[in-house]
Scaffold this active site. Structure first.
Site, short mmCIF file in Angstrom:
data_model
loop_
_atom_site.label_atom_id
_atom_site.label_comp_id
_atom_site.label_asym_id
_atom_site.label_seq_id
_atom_site.Cartn_x
_atom_site.Cartn_y
_atom_site.Cartn_z
N ASN A 1 -0.77 -9.82 5.05
CA ASN A 1 -0.58 -7.69 5.30
C ASN A 1 -0.73 -7.00 3.58
O ASN A 1 -0.01 -7.85 3.07
CB ASN A 1 0.32 -6.95 6.24
N GLN B 1 1.25 -0.96 -0.21
CA GLN B 1 0.01 -0.10 0.11
C GLN B 1 1.01 1.25 0.25
O GLN B 1 0.56 2.44 -0.32
CB GLN B 1 -1.12 0.21 1.11
N HIS C 1 -5.57 -0.92 12.17
CA HIS C 1 -4.62 -0.71 11.09
C HIS C 1 -5.96 -2.85 10.44
O HIS C 1 -5.62 -3.90 11.16
CB HIS C 1 -3.85 -1.73 10.63
N CYS D 1 -5.66 0.80 3.74
CA CYS D 1 -5.36 -1.07 4.46
C CYS D 1 -6.10 -1.41 4.52
O CYS D 1 -6.65 -2.74 3.58
CB CYS D 1 -4.45 -1.14 5.11
#
Length: 345
Positions: free
Chosen positions: A310, A142, A289, A148
């Protein structure tokens, strides 16, 4: 036979050489750290605008490395820390750059009540990795845009699309970032708002048709046509790890973590199973997050874990992934089991 004078000269020379050796050793310590920083810069493609900035970043890097080594030497947790792509940032810089703070828009609620899949958990396998079933695209990055939420939502949608159709597609986060205006773009958002937008929009296009730019721009209607995949709805998962486990057995699931950066910043390759700042699941508060749970398992020493994808590139974590402790408190490590959701096909 040597005179007393000769003996004194020899002794003085030995002491002098010892002093020089000690001084050389002391001087070697800083170049060693400097060399580590230089190698780290090359490995992560980092450069600085001037010598003053480089000196500042070196001091931060040095402090972080010493903290990491001290933490690992203590050996009090189920995981270790490591030097990674964020090792020249202070914790405050890391939080400001990579995490979301402040109020998010209210979450939309599913049009129909959530149902707990596999309520008895009788059919839940002991181990699951959706990568092995072809339902997970490679790690994305990102960058320095706090979207996110878009990466988590897209990863979950890519998963259910592959499960439904047998085709793994790289879908567009940038389309969500530009066009889903009920979320806050690079300042945060909810995956449920993303799922609602995808339904209303009739799907998402391929990443190749609307590539990621790491900054919010005006919605490009031309790039937004010809959706490659769509969803029929979404569900919120009931709070608690049992409900999350049941959902993950069917598909990758979006989750929200609450933490303050802390040890999260230094989670690196071969770190082990992350169990919070205190080893008991507490990760601090104030920042959010989003990640995507793509599986779970049990380590060789018997510790249960979640497998999370992630969106910080392969230079963080275990090649971009993270193993997080499972079953250590009611909320899940970093509150991972409190605000999960998934799209339906």
């Amino acid at each position: 036979m040597a005179s007393n004078f000769d003996f004194q000269l020899i002794l003085a020379a030995v002491l002098l050489l010892g002093a020089f050796a000690s001084q050389a050793t002391a001087l070697d310590e800083e170049p060693s750290m400097l060399e580590r920083h230089e190698k780290w810069m090359v490995h992560h493609g980092r450069s600085y605008k001037n010598d003053a900035e480089k000196a500042k970043r070196f001091k931060i890097f040095e402090q972080n490395v010493k903290f990491i080594e001290s933490f690992n030497k203590a050996g009090n947790q189920s995981y270790k820390l490591g030097v990674n792509k964020f090792s020249d940032l202070t914790n405050e810089e890391f939080k400001a750059t990579m995490l979301n703070e402040g109020k998010a828009p209210p979450r939309p609620r599913p049009s129909k009540p959530a149902s707990l899949l596999n309520e008895s958990l009788a059919e839940v396998p002991e181990y699951l990795d959706w990568r092995e079933k072809g339902a997970v695209t490679d790690i994305k990055n990102q960058g320095y845009c706090g979207c996110c939420w878009a990466f988590s939502a897209v990863a979950a949608m890519e998963g259910i699309t592959q499960i439904r159709t047998g085709q793994l597609m790289r879908l567009s986060e940038q389309q969500l970032l530009d066009c889903n205006l009920k979320n806050y773009g690079c300042r945060g958002g909810w995956m449920t708002w993303a799922f609602q937008f995808i339904m209303d929009n009739g799907g998402l296009v391929m990443d190749s048709d609307y590539p990621y730019q790491a900054v919010q721009q005006s919605c490009n209607a031309q790039n937004s046509g010809n959706s490659a995949a769509t969803i029929t709805g979404y569900q919120e998962v009931a709070s608690g790890e049992s409900a999350l486990l049941a959902a993950v057995t069917y598909q990758p699931v979006s989750v929200i973590l609450t933490h303050d950066g802390g040890m999260f910043q230094y989670y690196a390759s071969n770190s082990g199973i992350f169990s919070g700042n205190d080893g008991a699941g507490d990760c601090g508060s104030g920042f959010r997050h989003a990640m995507t749970i793509i599986g779970y398992g049990t380590s060789d020493d018997g510790m249960e874990y979640w497998l999370a994808k992630n969106s910080w590139g392969t230079g963080w974590g275990e090649n971009g992934y993270m193993r997080m402790a499972r079953g250590i408190n009611a909320r899940g490590v970093c509150g991972i089991a409190m605000e999960a959701s998934y799209p339906t096909a």
